[in-house]
Design a protein around this motif. Structure first.
Motif, PDB file in Angstrom:
ATOM      1  N   TYR A 119      -0.752  -4.963  -5.449  1.00  0.00           N
ATOM      2  CA  TYR A 119      -0.869  -3.505  -5.127  1.00  0.00           C
ATOM      3  C   TYR A 119      -2.325  -3.290  -4.590  1.00  0.00           C
ATOM      4  N   ALA A 120      -2.447  -2.567  -3.586  1.00  0.00           N
ATOM      5  CA  ALA A 120      -3.626  -2.109  -3.050  1.00  0.00           C
ATOM      6  C   ALA A 120      -3.851  -0.762  -2.517  1.00  0.00           C
ATOM      7  N   MET A 121      -4.923  -0.046  -2.787  1.00  0.00           N
ATOM      8  CA  MET A 121      -5.105   1.369  -2.292  1.00  0.00           C
ATOM      9  C   MET A 121      -5.782   1.042  -0.843  1.00  0.00           C
ATOM     10  N   GLY A 122      -4.939   0.886   0.167  1.00  0.00           N
ATOM     11  CA  GLY A 122      -5.058   0.676   1.585  1.00  0.00           C
ATOM     12  C   GLY A 122      -5.278   2.052   2.320  1.00  0.00           C
ATOM     13  N   CYS A 144       0.729  -1.103   0.085  1.00  0.00           N
ATOM     14  CA  CYS A 144       0.094  -0.089  -0.017  1.00  0.00           C
ATOM     15  C   CYS A 144       0.817   1.417   0.032  1.00  0.00           C
ATOM     16  N   PRO A 145       0.565   2.434  -0.741  1.00  0.00           N
ATOM     17  CA  PRO A 145       1.481   3.246  -0.806  1.00  0.00           C
ATOM     18  C   PRO A 145       0.631   4.520   0.288  1.00  0.00           C
ATOM     19  N   ALA A 202       5.604   2.190  -4.638  1.00  0.00           N
ATOM     20  CA  ALA A 202       4.580   1.221  -4.152  1.00  0.00           C
ATOM     21  C   ALA A 202       4.197   0.236  -5.426  1.00  0.00           C
ATOM     22  N   ILE A 203       4.024   1.010  -6.505  1.00  0.00           N
ATOM     23  CA  ILE A 203       3.814   0.125  -7.561  1.00  0.00           C
ATOM     24  C   ILE A 203       4.847  -0.543  -7.953  1.00  0.00           C
ATOM     25  N   GLY A 204       6.180   0.144  -8.054  1.00  0.00           N
ATOM     26  CA  GLY A 204       7.448  -0.660  -8.393  1.00  0.00           C
ATOM     27  C   GLY A 204       7.656  -1.799  -7.461  1.00  0.00           C
TER      28      GLY A 204
END
Length: 497
Positions: A330-333, A309-310, A319-321
């Motif tokens: 990857y998740a929008m936490g 999560c970024p 975070a994507i990398g």
């Protein structure tokens, strides 16, 4: 321009200040245009695109033969001031420059007199300047100028340039600017204007950015390429370290080299945080560099987890990398409240104590029961990181692992970034393990300095004998001695450190 250091008593209480003080701030952005009808409108759009570089105040100066120099300086966002048609009508002409500011050098919350561009009237005509960076010998220059009769109107170090120009014996304004800037130490990207000329200058080390663009028959200068995009200008090239360009509508761009050549030391933190991800620096996409930092982090500091999560928004590309390299989803936490500006009023103690929750909210359904990797751009004081960790745990996370897309920030910046005194920086006083315990997370890892250099395109990492970037905030190796700060008692890094 950094502000005078924080004036709190020396203490290691890293939770003593509000959460919003736990972020590094670039102090300003500059933009200029020549050869464009109603140039100030283009400058306003450019400043809007550069708003992330300075959110406290902005100013625009224009020139038109009938009315002369015209100026408007306002506190607040560009969108709230320079979209007003009646105001923009007071800024006519085909030549204009502008500035957005976050106060560093000078007083915080200063008066309107501290808002740039600054203007001076000389025997050969007027000139306005907008400065991004910090003059590290400004206080010594200021004392000298005041002793010789100069009267300062602001608390900004940038005003020294105008006074030095006034005392120069050169016969035209570009030459006077050269004269003045040869006396200046530190970091500067300057955009200036006379009645007919747009001028751009970078310091010999090229610490702060400045780019050149073309729009029809006109020319623009900007801190970043993203501001060229908003007006549809073509990116031509970066102004090179130590270069001065003098631009007119009639003759185009004339380049000169007023300083002794030196090895470039561009600010590496522009890649990490300050520049917008849609800008191009040194021929590289800022977004791609930040994504690659995440890749390096995943290689250097793997961990068993369920989601990556970024910490929005600055941690998103890394975070994507990290996710792509590690294979962990990857998740929008964490979701950011996009409508909370810096000017949010905090009327009660209860609201103030909400702190970071006013800006960020956890996606509870996604987080519950998960081992979470949180990716952020940096850790300064650590107060925000602790509060975010608490929010993640309150939402039911099983584990929290921090991965930081920059090396530990252990030294203050004196070249145009607002940072606390060294004793307020978490990494200056604690080891990585001590920071992990202080933050209360299951693990904490920073990208290494070599990993950061690889991410910005240096395949062999950092050349320790001759660093390719300014990384003083991580290494303590300052390419320009901060004379004013040393005079105040700042202790430089020793060989033993």
């Amino acid at each position: 321009m950094p502000d005078a250091p924080w004036h709190s008593a020396p203490t290691h209480d890293f939770d003593a200040t509000p959460w919003d003080g736990d972020t590094l701030h670039e102090e300003c952005g500059v933009f200029g245009a020549v050869g464009l009808t109603d140039a100030a409108n283009f400058v306003a759009l450019g400043l809007h695109a550069l708003q992330h570089r300075g959110q406290e105040a902005g100013g625009i100066v224009s020139y038109e033969a009938e009315t002369g120099f015209n100026s408007a300086r306002r506190f607040g966002y560009v969108r709230d001031n320079f979209t007003n048609a009646s105001l923009m009508q007071t800024l006519p002409g085909s030549l204009s420059i502008g500035h957005v500011r976050y106060s560093t050098a000078g007083s915080k919350g200063a008066a309107i007199r501290d808002v740039q561009p600054f203007f001076g009237e000389f025997s050969m005509g007027g000139a306005a300047i907008a400065h991004n960076g910090n003059i590290t010998n400004a206080e010594a220059l200021r004392r000298e100028l005041i002793e010789r009769g100069s009267i300062f109107q602001s608390s900004s170090d940038s005003e020294c340039i105008i006074h030095l120009m006034a005392r120069s014996l050169q016969r035209d304004i570009p030459a006077r600017m050269e004269d003045a800037l040869r006396r200046v130490e530190g970091a500067f990207s300057v955009v200036a204007m006379t009645r007919t000329k747009l001028i751009g200058v970078r310091d010999p080390l090229g610490v702060r950015p400045l780019v050149l663009g073309r729009l029809g028959d006109g020319w623009v200068l900007s801190s970043e390429t993203c501001a060229l995009d908003i007006i549809g200008a073509e990116f031509i090239r970066e102004i090179e370290p130590g270069e001065m360009v003098v631009i007119t509508a009639e003759n185009g761009v004339e380049s000169q080299r007023p300083f002794r050549p030196q090895r470039s030391r561009f600010c590496v933190f522009e890649h990490v945080y300050f520049s917008r991800p849609d800008s191009i620096i040194g021929g590289r996409s800022v977004y791609e560099t930040r994504r690659q930092i995440g890749v390096e982090l995943a290689r250097e500091a793997p961990v068993d987890a369920d989601i990556v999560c970024p910490v929005p928004d600055s941690g998103t590309p890394a975070a994507i990398g990290y996710s792509q390299e590690s294979g962990i989803p990857y998740a929008m936490g964490i979701v950011r409240n996009q409508y909370m500006g810096r000017t949010f009023i905090e009327p009660t103690e209860q609201i103030r104590n909400m702190g970071v929750r006013l800006k960020l909210n956890v996606n509870r359904a996604l987080i519950r029961g998960k081992k979470v990797i949180l990716v952020d751009d940096s850790v300064v004081r650590g107060t925000t990181s602790r509060k975010i960790k608490d929010m993640i745990l309150d939402a039911g996370a099983a584990e929290v692992h921090f991965r930081i897309a920059s090396p530990p920030t252990a030294w203050p910046c004196f070249y145009g970034v607002d940072t606390p005194q060294r004793d307020k920086l978490l990494a200056a006083n604690m080891s990585e393990e001590e920071m992990r315990d202080h933050l209360g997370v299951d693990s904490l890892k920073f990208v290494t300095l070599d990993g950061l250099y690889r991410a910005v395109g240096e395949a062999e990492g950092r050349n320790n004998a001759c660093p390719q970037y300014c990384d003083a905030c991580f290494s303590g190796e300052y390419p320009v001695e901060p004379a004013d700060q040393i005079e105040k008692g700042f202790r430089m890094k020793t060989a033993a450190e």
